[in-house]
Structures are given as structure tokens and as C-alpha cells.
Design a protein around this motif. Structure first.
Motif, mmCIF file in Angstrom:
data_model
loop_
_atom_site.group_PDB
_atom_site.id
_atom_site.type_symbol
_atom_site.label_atom_id
_atom_site.label_comp_id
_atom_site.label_asym_id
_atom_site.label_seq_id
_atom_site.Cartn_x
_atom_site.Cartn_y
_atom_site.Cartn_z
ATOM 1 N N ILE A 1 -84.323 9.057 46.301
ATOM 2 C CA ILE A 1 -84.013 10.423 45.888
ATOM 3 C C ILE A 1 -84.691 10.744 44.557
ATOM 4 O O ILE A 1 -85.366 11.768 44.404
ATOM 5 N N HIS A 2 -84.528 9.860 43.586
ATOM 6 C CA HIS A 2 -85.102 10.127 42.264
ATOM 7 C C HIS A 2 -86.630 10.055 42.281
ATOM 8 O O HIS A 2 -87.294 10.820 41.581
ATOM 9 N N GLN A 3 -87.178 9.158 43.097
ATOM 10 C CA GLN A 3 -88.633 9.110 43.224
ATOM 11 C C GLN A 3 -89.162 10.395 43.852
ATOM 12 O O GLN A 3 -90.219 10.905 43.472
ATOM 13 N N GLY A 4 -88.413 10.921 44.824
ATOM 14 C CA GLY A 4 -88.807 12.184 45.430
ATOM 15 C C GLY A 4 -88.789 13.332 44.440
ATOM 16 O O GLY A 4 -89.719 14.142 44.380
ATOM 17 N N PHE A 5 -87.728 13.408 43.623
ATOM 18 C CA PHE A 5 -87.661 14.458 42.615
ATOM 19 C C PHE A 5 -88.725 14.267 41.541
ATOM 20 O O PHE A 5 -89.275 15.240 41.011
ATOM 21 N N GLN A 6 -89.007 13.024 41.203
ATOM 22 C CA GLN A 6 -90.059 12.750 40.226
ATOM 23 C C GLN A 6 -91.396 13.306 40.718
ATOM 24 O O GLN A 6 -92.120 13.975 39.971
ATOM 25 N N TYR A 7 -91.688 13.047 41.985
ATOM 26 C CA TYR A 7 -92.935 13.519 42.562
ATOM 27 C C TYR A 7 -92.950 15.046 42.655
ATOM 28 O O TYR A 7 -93.944 15.701 42.347
ATOM 29 N N LEU A 8 -91.833 15.613 43.056
ATOM 30 C CA LEU A 8 -91.735 17.056 43.175
ATOM 31 C C LEU A 8 -91.862 17.734 41.814
ATOM 32 O O LEU A 8 -92.538 18.756 41.667
ATOM 33 N N HIS A 9 -91.213 17.161 40.799
ATOM 34 C CA HIS A 9 -91.318 17.716 39.447
ATOM 35 C C HIS A 9 -92.766 17.709 38.990
ATOM 36 O O HIS A 9 -93.249 18.659 38.360
ATOM 37 N N HIS A 10 -93.483 16.643 39.345
ATOM 38 C CA HIS A 10 -94.895 16.556 38.983
ATOM 39 C C HIS A 10 -95.693 17.666 39.663
ATOM 40 O O HIS A 10 -96.534 18.326 39.039
ATOM 41 N N LEU A 11 -95.423 17.891 40.953
ATOM 42 C CA LEU A 11 -96.148 18.925 41.686
ATOM 43 C C LEU A 11 -95.865 20.309 41.118
ATOM 44 O O LEU A 11 -96.772 21.124 40.961
ATOM 45 N N LEU A 12 -94.595 20.584 40.821
ATOM 46 C CA LEU A 12 -94.245 21.897 40.292
ATOM 47 C C LEU A 12 -94.797 22.091 38.892
ATOM 48 O O LEU A 12 -95.011 23.222 38.454
ATOM 49 N N GLY A 13 -95.017 21.002 38.177
ATOM 50 C CA GLY A 13 -95.570 21.098 36.827
ATOM 51 C C GLY A 13 -97.060 21.336 36.817
ATOM 52 O O GLY A 13 -97.631 21.748 35.810
ATOM 53 N N GLU A 14 -97.712 21.055 37.960
ATOM 54 C CA GLU A 14 -99.137 21.318 38.048
ATOM 55 C C GLU A 14 -99.355 22.808 38.261
ATOM 56 O O GLU A 14 -98.597 23.469 38.948
ATOM 57 N N SER A 15 -100.396 23.328 37.694
ATOM 58 C CA SER A 15 -100.681 24.758 37.888
ATOM 59 C C SER A 15 -102.177 25.006 37.750
ATOM 60 O O SER A 15 -102.907 24.222 37.161
ATOM 61 N N ASP A 16 -102.613 26.100 38.318
ATOM 62 C CA ASP A 16 -103.999 26.510 38.127
ATOM 63 C C ASP A 16 -104.038 27.575 37.036
ATOM 64 O O ASP A 16 -103.027 27.931 36.448
ATOM 65 N N THR A 17 -105.206 28.095 36.789
ATOM 66 C CA THR A 17 -105.364 29.006 35.657
ATOM 67 C C THR A 17 -104.651 30.336 35.864
ATOM 68 O O THR A 17 -104.444 31.070 34.909
ATOM 69 N N SER A 18 -104.270 30.650 37.102
ATOM 70 C CA SER A 18 -103.609 31.927 37.348
ATOM 71 C C SER A 18 -102.108 31.858 37.161
ATOM 72 O O SER A 18 -101.423 32.862 37.266
#
Length: 428
Positions: free
Chosen positions: A129-146
Motif C-alpha cells: 500500500i505504501h509503496q503504491g502511494f509512494q509511486y503515485l505521489h511521485h507521478l502526481l509530483g511530476e509535471s510538464d511546463t504547462s
């Protein structure tokens, strides 16, 4: 926005297979005490990815259906407690914060937190569960210039208690969070410290999370998320004009109404009494604007689920629409104790709470669970030059005006996180 086969792998597969068109959202500032993350494929049922998916079997996919189900349950719970009010929440933040808090819980409190979020601990371990949230938090923290986005969590703990280093390390590792010492005996100063922390983290975009007098606390869990993005097909600011919004049969207000005439995804639902459009953002985002038939708001809300969103995604068709949507800022602030208790998460607020993995010095319980969200709707987008032959449409243009109570659902379609669920009743 029909799902592709690559969506079968939940959060990880969604990322690796690049499930849906990428998007960004021009919408929202969400500030919350507690933050929940919803991701993955709507109809994920813990099956293996279909043949041809280049991804391995992964426990991260279990986050998807669980988080979405929790999101709609919390949404309905808050609506039922204030049926005539606007609702503006970021479910993804509530789920993630509760999962983070479970790292500090022990015994029945930890089990209740995770099961209350919807996880079956016989099918998915706490580590997964925590590994999944860790990965998800990483994805949501990524962003493009827009995309302009700031998100995070923090715990404020009474300065007289000694924090266990193992807990501090875990929340930093999995959730990029921190615990801060606070003098809760001086509540005005503590409130100011929390407000300044959030304001600094969001570059001033979220202010005054706490207002008014509060009772002294021992533990406060804070989450904040700021979102601002760009419509893929913007509204022309010169077309925005003052129009009526009918809050009910007797109350009408004048609001600035945005307008665009374009070919968009539209559905007059043959199952539920509503019409809806799907608008995309530059990057990883999409929004459903849902207009229930008059008097049928409760019917539509009761039917919201993963299956409903999946059916809408498959059924939407392109249609030339003359679309009117209010230009507005909508906010909501909630004490979530009652809603969470009704959903089976109650121990953390009582003397039955066991947070011995945070500190072993004294019994500890959560004093308040607060959630604040602000949604901004404006015309902002990117100009795209038209290319190719114009689309030939058989039907006449349809006029759809969101000039009465409506729903808005905003998702990150790279991870299928429920970033925002809203019910707009009043624009006064």
C-alpha cells in the motif's frame, strides 16, 4: 476518453503504458488536512494485464479501484451532511494523508484506518500500500511546463513529545512529508505557524487554512495541493458575458459566463437523467461537467461510481456544442471527523487511538481533520491553429448551458486520481 487496454495494470501500468491522453488542469487550489490519492484504471478488477502489455504483475494496481470507491463515498457523505451547499473536495489528498497517518498507528487503529480506506489487508500488504502511494505521489509530483502544481503533507506535533525517528523516516520516504514541533498551548501562535507553513509551500496561493478560535491540540495533520493548468481548447475571454445562474426555483444571480463553440465530447445519458461534456487540459487532465435534469441531482450523485465513469468514457461522442460554463472561484472547508466516523474511521479521534509508532511518551489522538479546497474556473488555455479539413457534422449545434446546479469531476488521467469532486449549487 475511452480506456485503452494498457489501463489494465492500475497505477504502474497506467504510467508505463501511457493510458490516456495527457492533460493539465486550469483549476484548482486544494488545501487539506488529510490527503487521499485515487489512481489507476476505473474498472480494474485485480486481473492480469491483457496480452501485449509490457508490464509485470504489480501490487500498485490495487490502489486504483480502492481509492476511487473511497473518493465517491466521502463525496456522498459530505453532500448528505450539507445537501443545499456547494461541495469542493480533493479526495486524492484525503486518502493519501490517511494512509500516511497509518504509518504512525498500531494495532486496531492502523487496521481501521487502512480498512476504512477500502483496502483488503489479506490481498494487499501494508508495505505494498505504501509503496503504491509512494509511486503515485511521485507521478502526481511530476509535471510538464504547462502545469503549475504544488502538493505535500505535514504533521504538527506538540513540542513536548519526542517523535520516533522510524516514523519520521517512513513519512519522508513514502510521502515526502515531515513532522514539525508546535506549541499547541499557544493556539494562536500554532495556528499562525501552520498557516504560514502552507502559505510558504504554495508561494502564497493558499492562505488562512485555519480561521477563528480553536481548542488546543496535540496532533494536526495538514495537506495542501495547488493546481493550475491550461485548457486544451480555451474559452475566448471576449465571449464571456454576464448571464443568469438559477440556484433554485426562486433564487437567481448574475455571473460571468464563459462561452465556446467547438466540437467536444458530449453525452445525453440514456441511463441517468443528465447531460455531460468532457473537457481536456494540456498535459494529464480531464474534467467531466455534468448537468442533471431539474430535480434529479440526487439521482445522479447516488449513481456515481467507477462503473458510471467507465460507461461515460465509452459512450461520449463528438458533437458541435455551444457551451456555457460559469467563470467562478468555488471553495469548501470541512471538519471531516463526522464524515470519516460515518465511514468507519473513528478511533483516531478517541482515547482508543493507538499512535505508539509516532511517539511512545503519551497517548495520542488526532484533534481535528480539516480539509480545504478552492476551485478556480477561467478561460485560460492555449491557442491551437486549425489544420486539415473541417469536421463534417450531420447534426445541428447543441446549446448546453451550466446555468443551474451542476457537478464537476476532475481526474488525472495518467494515474486516474480523483483530484477534485465538486457540486456547484450557489455562485453568490
Amino acid at each position: 476518453m475511452q480506456l485503452k487496454p494498457a489501463a489494465w495494470g492500475g497505477v504502474l501500468a497506467a504510467t508505463l503504458a501511457n493510458v490516456w491522453p495527457r492533460w493539465t488542469m486550469p483549476l484548482a487550489v486544494y488545501a487539506c488536512l488529510l490527503w487521499l490519492c485515487t489512481s489507476g484504471r476505473w474498472a480494474a478488477q485485480a486481473e492480469d494485464p491483457p496480452d501485449g502489455d509490457n508490464c509485470t504483475r504489480s501490487p500498485h494496481r490495487g490502489l486504483a479501484p480502492t481509492n476511487v470507491d473511497f473518493a465517491f463515498s466521502l463525496y456522498r457523505q459530505l453532500i448528505s451532511s450539507a445537501p443545499d451547499k456547494n461541495i469542493c473536495i480533493s479526495p486524492v489528498s484525503v486518502s493519501m494523508a490517511l494512509a500516511m497517518l497509518s504509518l504512525g498507528a498500531s494495532g486496531h487503529t492502523r487496521t481501521q484506518l487502512l480498512q476504512g480506506l477500502g483496502f483488503n489487508l489479506t490481498e494487499m500488504s501494508e508495505a505494498e500500500i505504501h509503496q503504491g502511494f509512494q509511486y503515485l505521489h511521485h507521478l502526481l509530483g511530476e509535471s510538464d511546463t504547462s502545469l503549475d502544481m504544488t502538493l505535500g503533507n505535514a504533521l504538527f506535533l506538540d513540542h513536548g513529545l519526542e517523535l520516533l525517528e522510524s516514523f519520521s523516516a517512513d513519512i519522508r520516504r513514502y510521502y515526502e512529508s515531515e513532522a514539525l514541533a508546535t506549541d499547541f498551548q499557544d493556539w494562536p501562535r500554532a495556528r499562525r505557524q501552520i498557516n504560514e507553513y502552507i502559505e510558504n509551500k504554495t508561494q502564497g496561493k493558499i492562505a488562512d487554512l485555519f480561521l477563528g478560535l480553536e481548542n488546543p491540540a496535540i496532533l494536526v495533520l495538514v495537506n495542501y495541493i495547488f493546481f493550475k493548468g491550461t485548457w486544451a481548447h480555451p474559452f475566448d475571454p471576449e465571449s464571456t458575458e454576464e448571464k443568469s445562474f438559477y440556484m433554485d426555483d426562486t433564487t437567481t444571480v448574475t455571473v460571468p459566463m464563459m462561452f465556446q463553440a467547438s466540437t467536444i465530447k458530449y453525452l445525453h445519458d440514456p441511463v441517468l437523467p443528465c447531460q455531460l461534456v468532457q473537457l481536456d487540459y494540456v498535459g494529464n487532465g480531464t474534467a467531466f461537467f455534468i448537468l442533471p435534469d431539474k430535480g434529479k441531482m440526487d439521482t445522479v450523485i447516488a449513481a456515481l461510481s467507477r462503473d458510471t465513469i467507465q460507461r461515460w468514457s465509452k459512450s461520449l461522442t463528438h458533437r458541435l456544442v455551444h457551451l456555457y460554463i460559469p467563470k467562478a472561484s468555488i471553495s469548501g472547508a470541512y471538519e471531516l471527523r463526522g464524515a470519516l466516523a460515518a465511514m468507519g474511521i473513528a478511533d483516531l479521534f478517541t482515547n482508543q487511538a493507538n499512535f505508539s509508532s509516532i511517539t511512545q511518551e503519551a497517548p495520542l489522538k488526532v484533534s481535528k481533520v480539516l480539509h480545504k479546497a478552492v476551485l478556480q474556473l477561467d478561460e485560460h488555455g492555449v491557442e491551437v491553429a486549425a489544420t486539415g479539413a473541417p469536421l463534417q457534422l450531420v447534426s445541428e449545434p447543441l446549446t448546453l448551458s451550466f446555468n443551474r446546479p451542476f457537478l464537476i469531476l476532475v481526474f488525472d488521467d495518467f494515474t486516474w486520481s480523483s483530484l477534485f469532486l465538486g457540486k456547484v449549487v450557489s455562485l453568490a
